[in-house]
Scaffold this motif. Structure first.
Motif, mmCIF file in Angstrom:
data_model
loop_
_atom_site.group_PDB
_atom_site.id
_atom_site.type_symbol
_atom_site.label_atom_id
_atom_site.label_comp_id
_atom_site.label_asym_id
_atom_site.label_seq_id
_atom_site.Cartn_x
_atom_site.Cartn_y
_atom_site.Cartn_z
ATOM 1 N N ALA A 195 0.798 -1.270 -0.021
ATOM 2 C CA ALA A 195 -0.068 -0.006 0.037
ATOM 3 C C ALA A 195 1.044 1.157 -0.054
ATOM 4 O O ALA A 195 1.738 1.268 0.652
ATOM 5 C CB ALA A 195 -0.905 -0.135 1.234
ATOM 6 N N ASP B 118 -2.805 5.666 -0.335
ATOM 7 C CA ASP B 118 -3.948 4.853 -0.300
ATOM 8 C C ASP B 118 -4.573 4.744 0.996
ATOM 9 O O ASP B 118 -5.538 4.423 1.342
ATOM 10 C CB ASP B 118 -3.378 3.282 -0.399
ATOM 11 N N GLY C 203 -10.291 7.833 0.197
ATOM 12 C CA GLY C 203 -10.215 7.350 -1.011
ATOM 13 C C GLY C 203 -11.343 7.382 -1.771
ATOM 14 O O GLY C 203 -12.382 8.155 -1.368
ATOM 15 N N THR D 266 -11.682 1.275 -3.531
ATOM 16 C CA THR D 266 -10.305 1.090 -3.991
ATOM 17 C C THR D 266 -10.497 0.766 -5.602
ATOM 18 O O THR D 266 -10.900 -0.675 -5.666
ATOM 19 C CB THR D 266 -9.644 0.105 -3.256
ATOM 20 N N GLY E 160 -15.954 6.472 1.862
ATOM 21 C CA GLY E 160 -15.211 5.226 1.472
ATOM 22 C C GLY E 160 -14.854 4.028 2.407
ATOM 23 O O GLY E 160 -15.286 4.620 3.809
ATOM 24 N N THR F 224 -9.623 0.654 3.161
ATOM 25 C CA THR F 224 -8.624 0.506 2.005
ATOM 26 C C THR F 224 -7.912 -0.842 2.373
ATOM 27 O O THR F 224 -7.634 -1.654 1.230
ATOM 28 C CB THR F 224 -7.593 1.612 1.771
ATOM 29 N N HIS G 37 -10.139 -3.878 1.481
ATOM 30 C CA HIS G 37 -9.848 -3.910 -0.131
ATOM 31 C C HIS G 37 -8.967 -4.452 -0.604
ATOM 32 O O HIS G 37 -9.163 -5.218 -1.656
ATOM 33 C CB HIS G 37 -10.445 -2.445 -0.324
#
Length: 445
Positions: free
Chosen positions: A123, A127, A131, A136, A322, A325, A328
Motif C-alpha cells: 500500500a 492509499d 479514497g 479502491t 469510502g 482500504t 479492500h
C-alpha cells in the motif's frame, strides 16, 4: 396495542426496546396476553419475522412466557427479570441448522493473513488517505473481472461500488427510491425490514415454481429479486420471467435489484448467469463475500446501471467517505491470485456433504415432509403438514439450541408452514442429530 408502545424505530431492535419499556413502566402488566405475532405485525406495519424475533428475545430475557396453546404473556416476575448474560444464551453461530451463514471455522485464515500482509506491504501512503467512495480501484477492477468470468456480468470497474456488505448496497438504492418496492413472497425478512425502515412500502411478488411472477408487480417502481436461487424456496427464475422483468424496467423506467447472495454454491445443476449480464441498463447487481468467506469482513459490492452511477456515488460518499482500504486491497489480492477460487472449491465440497447429511436425516426423521431447494446454496426448505405451527416449532427448536427459521415469518400471504434449515455451519453428524431433534419436536403433542 400500538398506543401502548413508544416505537422509536420500526426495526426488530426498536420493537424489542418498546415492548421492554412497556413492561418496565407497567403499561404491559404481568399476566397480560400479547397479540398473536401476525396480528401485531399487521397493526404495526412490520414483518411477522420482526415481531417473532422481539417476542423470542423477551422470552429469553424472562420478561415474556410462551405457553403452548395460550400464546405469549407477560411473565409474573417480569419486572425482576434481568437480561440473560451472553454465557447463558448460545451465540447464534453455535446453532445448528441456522441458515444464512457459512462455516466460519473454514475461513481461510492463512490465505487472508498473507493477502493482508501483501496489502500492507504494497500500500502506498496515499492509499491510506480518504479514497474514492466507490472503493479502491484495484478491488473494483478485480471484482469486475471476477463477476464477468464467474457470473457472466457485463461491467467495468466504473460500474462497481464496493460496499459494507450487501446491506449497505440495498440501503443505498432504497435511499434513492420513491414508491413501493416489489419483494418476493416468501422472501427475505431483513430486506423487507430495510425497505420499511426507509419509509417505503413493500409490494409482495408472488413466488411459484418459476420464481417471482412479474404479473404481481402492480404499482412497484423497483423490484428486488433473487433470480439465481430464490430465497428461501431455491427456485430459479424462469427465462421468460427474467425477460418480462427486464421489459417492465425498460418500459417504465423501473429498476431490477438482483441479489446474487449465494451464487457460488451449486451442487446438482449448472451455474445460472446473473440477470445483470442480460440487461446492464436495467439491473443493479448486489453481492458480497459474506456467504463465501465470512459476514464479519463486511465486504460487498453493487454493480449499478450507468444512469444510476452518479447518484449512487454521491450517496456512498455521504454514507461513509469510502471503505477500509487495507481490507479492500487484501480481498483484491485474494481474487487476483486465485485464493478465493481455491477456497470456494474446498467449501463447495464440504457443503455438498453436509447438505446430503441433512437430506438423508430428513428422509429418516420426517419421511413425509417435502424438501425443496436442495440443488444449490447453503439452506433448504422443509414443507410441513398444514396443521403444524411452524413459528411455535421454530421457537421450540431455538430453545433446544437449534437455529431454523419458520417459513411463515418470511411470508406476506398465507401459505404452507415449513422450516428453512441451514447446513453450512456444522459437521454431518451434528446436523443429523439436529434434524433428529426437529423430528421429535414436530411429533411432540
Amino acid at each position: 396495542m400500538e398506543a401502548l408502545l413508544n416505537l422509536a424505530e420500526r426495526t426488530g431492535r426498536g420493537l424489542t426496546a418498546a415492548l421492554r419499556d412497556a413492561v418496565a413502566d407497567g403499561r404491559l402488566a404481568p399476566g397480560t396476553r400479547l397479540p398473536a405475532t401476525r396480528d401485531l405485525a399487521a397493526d404495526l406495519g412490520l414483518s411477522r419475522g420482526v415481531v417473532v424475533g422481539a417476542y423470542e428475545q423477551l422470552v429469553a430475557e424472562g420478561r415474556f412466557v410462551a405457553r403452548r396453546g395460550a400464546g405469549t404473556v407477560v411473565a409474573e416476575n417480569a419486572l425482576a427479570a434481568p437480561p440473560r448474560t451472553p454465557a447463558e444464551t448460545p451465540a447464534p453461530e453455535a446453532r445448528a441448522l441456522r441458515p444464512g451463514v457459512p462455516d466460519l471455522k473454514s475461513f481461510p485464515r492463512s490465505d487472508w493473513k498473507r493477502a493482508y500482509g501483501a496489502a500492507l506491504d504494497n500500500a502506498r501512503h496515499a492509499d491510506l488517505d480518504y479514497g474514492d467512495p466507490a472503493g479502491t480501484p484495484r478491488l473494483r477492477e478485480a471484482l469486475a473481472d471476477y463477476l464477468g468470468r464467474v457470473r457472466a456480468a457485463r461491467c467495468t470497474a466504473d460500474d462497481v461500488v464496493v460496499t459494507t456488505g450487501a446491506a449497505q448496497a440495498m440501503s443505498l438504492l432504497a435511499g434513492l427510491t420513491t414508491g413501493p418496492i416489489g419483494v418476493e413472497d416468501p422472501g427475505s425478512a431483513a430486506i423487507r425490514d430495510q425497505i420499511v425502515a426507509h419509509g417505503l412500502r413493500v409490494r409482495p411478488l408472488t413466488v411459484d415454481g418459476e420464481g417471482a411472477d412479474p404479473a404481481s408487480i402492480g404499482a412497484a417502481t423497483k423490484v428486488f429479486l433473487t433470480p439465481a436461487h430464490q430465497f428461501p424456496t431455491g427456485v430459479v427464475l424462469a427465462p421468460r420471467r427474467r425477460a418480462a422483468f427486464v421489459a417492465w424496467a425498460r418500459r417504465t423506467g423501473g429498476l431490477v435489484i438482483e441479489d446474487d447472495y449465494d451464487a457460488e454454491f451449486r451442487y446438482d445443476r449448472q451455474p445460472v448467469g446473473c440477470m445483470q449480464g442480460l440487461a446492464p441498463d436495467a439491473v443493479a447487481l448486489i453481492g458480497s463475500a459474506s456467504k463465501a468467506l465470512a459476514p464479519g469482513l463486511r465486504i460487498g459490492w453493487l454493480v449499478v446501471p450507468p444512469a444510476w452511477r452518479a447518484r449512487v456515488h454521491a450517496a456512498k460518499a455521504i454514507a461513509d467517505h469510502g471503505g477500509p482500504t487495507l481490507e479492500h486491497l487484501a480481498f483484491a489480492h485474494l481474487l487476483e491470485n486465485g485464493g478465493y477460487d481455491r477456497h470456494l472449491r474446498r467449501v463447495r465440497r464440504l457443503y455438498r456433504q453436509r447438505r446430503d447429511a441433512v437430506v438423508a436425516a430428513l428422509r429418516t426423521h420426517l419421511p413425509h415432509a417435502r424438501i425443496d431447494g436442495v440443488a444449490a446454496g447453503l439452506h433448504l426448505v422443509v414443507e410441513l403438514p398444514p396443521d403444524v405451527d411452524d413459528v411455535a416449532l421454530a421457537h421450540r427448536a431455538h430453545e433446544a439450541g437449534l437455529g431454523p427459521i419458520a417459513l411463515s415469518t418470511l411470508r406476506h400471504a398465507p401459505g404452507a408452514p415449513g422450516l428453512v434449515l441451514g447446513y453450512a455451519t456444522h459437521r454431518p453428524d451434528e446436523l443429523t442429530a439436529a434434524v433428529a431433534t426437529v423430528g421429535k419436536l414436530v411429533r411432540r403433542p
